[in-house]
Design an enzyme around this catalytic site. Structure first.
Site, PDB file in Angstrom:
ATOM      1  N   PRO A  13       0.822  -1.208   0.000  1.00 12.71           N
ATOM      2  CA  PRO A  13       0.000   0.000   0.000  1.00 12.71           C
ATOM      3  C   PRO A  13       0.862   1.266   0.000  1.00 12.71           C
ATOM      4  O   PRO A  13       2.005   1.256   0.447  1.00 12.71           O
ATOM      5  CB  PRO A  13      -0.790  -0.113   1.310  1.00 12.71           C
ATOM      6  CG  PRO A  13       0.108  -0.888   2.212  1.00 12.71           C
ATOM      7  CD  PRO A  13       0.842  -1.854   1.311  1.00 12.71           C
ATOM      8  N   CYS A  14       0.276   2.343  -0.517  1.00 10.35           N
ATOM      9  CA  CYS A  14       0.967   3.629  -0.449  1.00 10.35           C
ATOM     10  C   CYS A  14       1.123   4.027   1.012  1.00 10.35           C
ATOM     11  O   CYS A  14       0.251   3.741   1.821  1.00 10.35           O
ATOM     12  CB  CYS A  14       0.168   4.703  -1.204  1.00 10.35           C
ATOM     13  SG  CYS A  14       0.531   4.670  -2.969  1.00 10.35           S
ATOM     14  N   PRO A  15       2.249   4.589   1.364  1.00  9.14           N
ATOM     15  CA  PRO A  15       3.250   5.208   0.498  1.00  9.14           C
ATOM     16  C   PRO A  15       4.421   4.294   0.125  1.00  9.14           C
ATOM     17  O   PRO A  15       5.417   4.785  -0.393  1.00  9.14           O
ATOM     18  CB  PRO A  15       3.744   6.369   1.346  1.00  9.14           C
ATOM     19  CG  PRO A  15       3.738   5.804   2.744  1.00  9.14           C
ATOM     20  CD  PRO A  15       2.481   4.928   2.774  1.00  9.14           C
ATOM     21  N   ASP A  40      -1.642  -0.466  -6.141  1.00  8.43           N
ATOM     22  CA  ASP A  40      -2.323   0.444  -5.221  1.00  8.43           C
ATOM     23  C   ASP A  40      -2.763   1.676  -6.006  1.00  8.43           C
ATOM     24  O   ASP A  40      -1.921   2.386  -6.577  1.00  8.43           O
ATOM     25  CB  ASP A  40      -1.374   0.844  -4.088  1.00  8.43           C
ATOM     26  CG  ASP A  40      -2.097   1.663  -3.038  1.00  8.43           C
ATOM     27  OD1 ASP A  40      -2.034   1.288  -1.857  1.00  8.43           O
ATOM     28  OD2 ASP A  40      -2.723   2.685  -3.384  1.00  8.43           O
ATOM     29  N   ASP A  46       0.140   9.580  -6.090  1.00  7.60           N
ATOM     30  CA  ASP A  46       1.357   9.828  -5.306  1.00  7.60           C
ATOM     31  C   ASP A  46       2.626   9.874  -6.151  1.00  7.60           C
ATOM     32  O   ASP A  46       3.500  10.716  -5.909  1.00  7.60           O
ATOM     33  CB  ASP A  46       1.515   8.759  -4.225  1.00  7.60           C
ATOM     34  CG  ASP A  46       0.452   8.860  -3.152  1.00  7.60           C
ATOM     35  OD1 ASP A  46      -0.284   9.871  -3.120  1.00  7.60           O
ATOM     36  OD2 ASP A  46       0.341   7.913  -2.348  1.00  7.60           O
TER      37      ASP A  46
END
Length: 76
Positions: A13-15, A40, A46
């Site tokens: 998952p981000c980040p 993601d 991002d």
């Protein structure tokens, strides 16, 4: 020209995709390309924002077998 550095961030998952991209770009030479694989959806926002903030060139994304592949070129 060297082949692009591949960052496999699938399932992260981000980040985390951006963090792994930052590490790869730090190791790359100016003008080198880094490809990030991510599934993601947050990476769609991002990664381009990170590139603008850090002054690197965002080359775009493409659909991948799973998720997307994001291409980034290291600038100065």
């Amino acid at each position: 020209m060297d082949p692009p550095t591949l960052v496999d961030a699938l399932g992260k998952p981000c980040p985390l995709p951006v963090i792994e991209l930052a590490k790869a770009v730090e190791q790359a030479s100016v003008g080198d390309e880094v490809v990030v694989l991510s599934d993601d959806a947050g990476a769609k926002v991002d990664i381009p924002v990170w590139c603008r903030m850090k002054g690197h060139t965002y080359l775009g994304l493409a659909d991948a077998e799973v998720g997307w592949s994001f291409r980034v070129r290291r600038s100065a």
